[in-house]
Write a protein that holds these residues in place. Structure first.
Motif, PDB file in Angstrom:
ATOM      1  N   ILE A  50      20.845 -16.143 -70.664  1.00 50.43           N
ATOM      2  CA  ILE A  50      19.404 -15.954 -70.830  1.00 50.43           C
ATOM      3  C   ILE A  50      18.665 -17.265 -70.575  1.00 50.43           C
ATOM      4  N   GLU A  51      17.621 -17.189 -69.785  1.00 52.02           N
ATOM      5  CA  GLU A  51      16.729 -18.325 -69.567  1.00 52.02           C
ATOM      6  C   GLU A  51      15.352 -17.950 -70.094  1.00 52.02           C
ATOM      7  N   ALA A  52      14.883 -18.679 -71.122  1.00 54.10           N
ATOM      8  CA  ALA A  52      13.587 -18.395 -71.735  1.00 54.10           C
ATOM      9  C   ALA A  52      13.066 -19.659 -72.397  1.00 54.10           C
ATOM     10  N   ASN A  53      11.766 -19.855 -72.365  1.00 53.60           N
ATOM     11  CA  ASN A  53      11.144 -21.023 -73.014  1.00 53.60           C
ATOM     12  C   ASN A  53      11.785 -22.335 -72.572  1.00 53.60           C
ATOM     13  N   ASP A  54      12.176 -22.408 -71.295  1.00 56.46           N
ATOM     14  CA  ASP A  54      12.826 -23.597 -70.734  1.00 56.46           C
ATOM     15  C   ASP A  54      14.155 -23.917 -71.417  1.00 56.46           C
ATOM     16  N   ILE A  55      14.783 -22.910 -72.000  1.00 58.85           N
ATOM     17  CA  ILE A  55      16.085 -23.052 -72.657  1.00 58.85           C
ATOM     18  C   ILE A  55      17.087 -22.136 -71.968  1.00 58.85           C
ATOM     19  N   LYS A  56      18.300 -22.651 -71.764  1.00 58.23           N
ATOM     20  CA  LYS A  56      19.407 -21.848 -71.232  1.00 58.23           C
ATOM     21  C   LYS A  56      20.293 -21.452 -72.405  1.00 58.23           C
ATOM     22  N   LEU A  57      20.428 -20.156 -72.617  1.00 58.51           N
ATOM     23  CA  LEU A  57      21.149 -19.652 -73.796  1.00 58.51           C
ATOM     24  C   LEU A  57      22.242 -18.680 -73.375  1.00 58.51           C
ATOM     25  N   LEU A  58      23.398 -18.796 -74.008  1.00 58.57           N
ATOM     26  CA  LEU A  58      24.491 -17.854 -73.805  1.00 58.57           C
ATOM     27  C   LEU A  58      24.614 -16.995 -75.059  1.00 58.57           C
ATOM     28  N   PHE A  59      24.492 -15.679 -74.877  1.00 59.75           N
ATOM     29  CA  PHE A  59      24.600 -14.743 -75.998  1.00 59.75           C
ATOM     30  C   PHE A  59      25.917 -13.986 -75.865  1.00 59.75           C
ATOM     31  N   ASP A  60      26.856 -14.295 -76.721  1.00 56.47           N
ATOM     32  CA  ASP A  60      28.205 -13.720 -76.727  1.00 56.47           C
ATOM     33  C   ASP A  60      29.021 -14.178 -75.518  1.00 56.47           C
ATOM     34  N   MET A  61      30.348 -14.098 -75.650  1.00 58.37           N
ATOM     35  CA  MET A  61      31.249 -14.652 -74.642  1.00 58.37           C
ATOM     36  C   MET A  61      32.357 -13.675 -74.252  1.00 58.37           C
ATOM     37  N   GLY A  62      32.164 -12.376 -74.495  1.00 54.43           N
ATOM     38  CA  GLY A  62      33.172 -11.413 -74.109  1.00 54.43           C
ATOM     39  C   GLY A  62      34.484 -11.615 -74.851  1.00 54.43           C
ATOM     40  N   GLN A  63      35.540 -10.969 -74.361  1.00 54.29           N
ATOM     41  CA  GLN A  63      36.836 -11.069 -75.049  1.00 54.29           C
ATOM     42  C   GLN A  63      37.797 -12.051 -74.387  1.00 54.29           C
ATOM     43  N   SER A  64      37.414 -12.596 -73.220  1.00 59.51           N
ATOM     44  CA  SER A  64      38.319 -13.479 -72.487  1.00 59.51           C
ATOM     45  C   SER A  64      37.497 -14.521 -71.731  1.00 59.51           C
ATOM     46  N   SER A 121      28.027 -25.254 -68.044  1.00 60.08           N
ATOM     47  CA  SER A 121      28.025 -26.581 -68.671  1.00 60.08           C
ATOM     48  C   SER A 121      26.609 -27.017 -69.004  1.00 60.08           C
ATOM     49  N   CYS A 122      25.622 -26.345 -68.418  1.00 62.41           N
ATOM     50  CA  CYS A 122      24.210 -26.686 -68.645  1.00 62.41           C
ATOM     51  C   CYS A 122      23.566 -25.841 -69.740  1.00 62.41           C
ATOM     52  N   VAL A 123      24.325 -24.926 -70.331  1.00 57.86           N
ATOM     53  CA  VAL A 123      23.785 -24.101 -71.415  1.00 57.86           C
ATOM     54  C   VAL A 123      23.391 -24.997 -72.587  1.00 57.86           C
ATOM     55  N   ASP A 124      22.206 -24.735 -73.151  1.00 62.63           N
ATOM     56  CA  ASP A 124      21.697 -25.543 -74.259  1.00 62.63           C
ATOM     57  C   ASP A 124      22.112 -24.998 -75.623  1.00 62.63           C
ATOM     58  N   ILE A 125      22.190 -23.685 -75.739  1.00 64.62           N
ATOM     59  CA  ILE A 125      22.462 -23.022 -77.021  1.00 64.62           C
ATOM     60  C   ILE A 125      23.350 -21.817 -76.761  1.00 64.62           C
ATOM     61  N   ALA A 126      24.291 -21.567 -77.655  1.00 71.24           N
ATOM     62  CA  ALA A 126      25.083 -20.342 -77.601  1.00 71.24           C
ATOM     63  C   ALA A 126      24.960 -19.617 -78.938  1.00 71.24           C
ATOM     64  N   VAL A 127      24.982 -18.295 -78.868  1.00 67.37           N
ATOM     65  CA  VAL A 127      24.888 -17.456 -80.063  1.00 67.37           C
ATOM     66  C   VAL A 127      25.996 -16.417 -80.028  1.00 67.37           C
ATOM     67  N   LEU A 128      26.697 -16.266 -81.133  1.00 68.67           N
ATOM     68  CA  LEU A 128      27.669 -15.184 -81.287  1.00 68.67           C
ATOM     69  C   LEU A 128      27.039 -14.126 -82.183  1.00 68.67           C
ATOM     70  N   SER A 129      26.940 -12.901 -81.691  1.00 74.83           N
ATOM     71  CA  SER A 129      26.237 -11.862 -82.435  1.00 74.83           C
ATOM     72  C   SER A 129      26.984 -11.404 -83.680  1.00 74.83           C
ATOM     73  N   HIS A 130      28.312 -11.382 -83.613  1.00 69.75           N
ATOM     74  CA  HIS A 130      29.112 -10.972 -84.778  1.00 69.75           C
ATOM     75  C   HIS A 130      30.574 -11.338 -84.529  1.00 69.75           C
ATOM     76  N   GLY A 131      31.398 -11.172 -85.544  1.00 71.00           N
ATOM     77  CA  GLY A 131      32.750 -11.720 -85.497  1.00 71.00           C
ATOM     78  C   GLY A 131      33.826 -10.819 -84.942  1.00 71.00           C
ATOM     79  N   HIS A 132      33.584 -10.106 -83.869  1.00 74.01           N
ATOM     80  CA  HIS A 132      34.590  -9.274 -83.224  1.00 74.01           C
ATOM     81  C   HIS A 132      35.078  -9.918 -81.931  1.00 74.01           C
ATOM     82  N   TYR A 133      36.332  -9.677 -81.591  1.00 75.97           N
ATOM     83  CA  TYR A 133      36.996 -10.341 -80.469  1.00 75.97           C
ATOM     84  C   TYR A 133      36.326 -10.074 -79.127  1.00 75.97           C
TER      85      TYR A 133
END
Length: 257
Positions: free
Chosen positions: A25-39, A54-66
């Motif tokens: 996601i690119e928003a508000n001049d921020i590069k964000l990664l939301f979740d990272m899949g299973q692999s 490598s240029c992502v500024d913030i990452a978010v994990l939505s919940h604790g599933h693989y």
């Protein structure tokens, strides 16, 4: 706001897919990664799409599933700077109905790149995480057959490890939800965003009047929906009959809001 799907259950782009979710996601001049899949597939697809993680500024994990956090280790290798925000309950043991472990790699617990959150947490300009522990239940969806180990006892999931990302940009409120385990209708009613993106967790529901009623309830809100992953493609096709503002997203799709 620009969103690219790196990992999802389906693909129309020729890129490989898997059961899981990852959004760039690119928003508000921020590069964000939301979740990272299973692999590591999210990273391979990002490279194919010309996205430099490598240029992502913030990452978010939505919940604790693989299937949402299995790629965390890969992301930490690629990116040396971005904090990874997750619920302080994310490493609790989670299981499916067959008591198969579906949680995160516990070897990551305590990593100083992981920021444990609870309540309301601002992660960037116009970007806020909400835990919503006391969310009102208009519909009780139960635990979907999922379990957790708490105080040494196996019990139905309460999904306290799930949180939701609200992005506000140019007057629009966009809510990102990984799997909506607490109930998509409850989440929609709590936030009432302009746009909601994420899985509805309907993939195991029959195509019947109950699902029709859920679709009609969602259509009653003034929200546009982009769904994926655990919604189920058959369930999406069925709900689309009753929802004029519902779209499905797939691996490789880029869209702007």
């Amino acid at each position: 706001m620009k969103i690219t799907v790196l990992t999802e259950n389906t693909s129309r782009s020729g890129l490989p897919c898997e059961h899981g979710l990852s959004l760039y996601i690119e928003a508000n001049d921020i590069k964000l990664l939301f979740d990272m899949g299973q692999s590591s597939l999210f990273a391979e697809n990002a490279k194919s799409l010309g996205i430099d993680l490598s240029c992502v500024d913030i990452a978010v994990l939505s919940h604790g599933h693989y299937d949402h956090g299995g790629g965390i280790t890969e992301f930490l290798k690629i990116n040396s700077k971005a904090p990874v925000y997750m619920s302080r309950y994310a490493f609790e043991p989670h299981y499916n109905s067959s008591e198969k472990y579906i949680g995160l790699d516990t070897a990551l617990e305590g990593n100083d790149r992981l920021i444990m959150t609870d309540g309301i947490t601002e992660v960037g300009k116009g970007m806020t995480l909400y835990s919503c522990h006391h969310m009102k239940k208009l519909v009780d969806f139960g635990s979907f057959g999922l379990d957790m180990m708490q105080d040494g006892i196996m019990q139905p999931e309460n999904f306290r490890h799930e949180h939701y990302l609200m992005i506000e940009e140019k007057g629009k409120r966009v809510l990102i939800s990984g799997c909506s385990h607490r109930g998509i209708i409850n989440i929609e009613d709590e936030f009432r965003p302009d746009v909601l993106i994420g899985g509805f967790h309907f993939s195991k529901l029959p195509l019947d009047d109950k699902l029709m009623n859920y679709a009609c309830q969602l259509e009653g809100y003034d929200t546009s929906y982009y769904t994926c992953h655990c919604t189920g493609t058959e369930q999406y096709d069925f709900m689309k009959r009753y929802m004029g503002r519902l779209e499905y997203i797939w691996v490789g799709k880029t869209f702007e809001i």
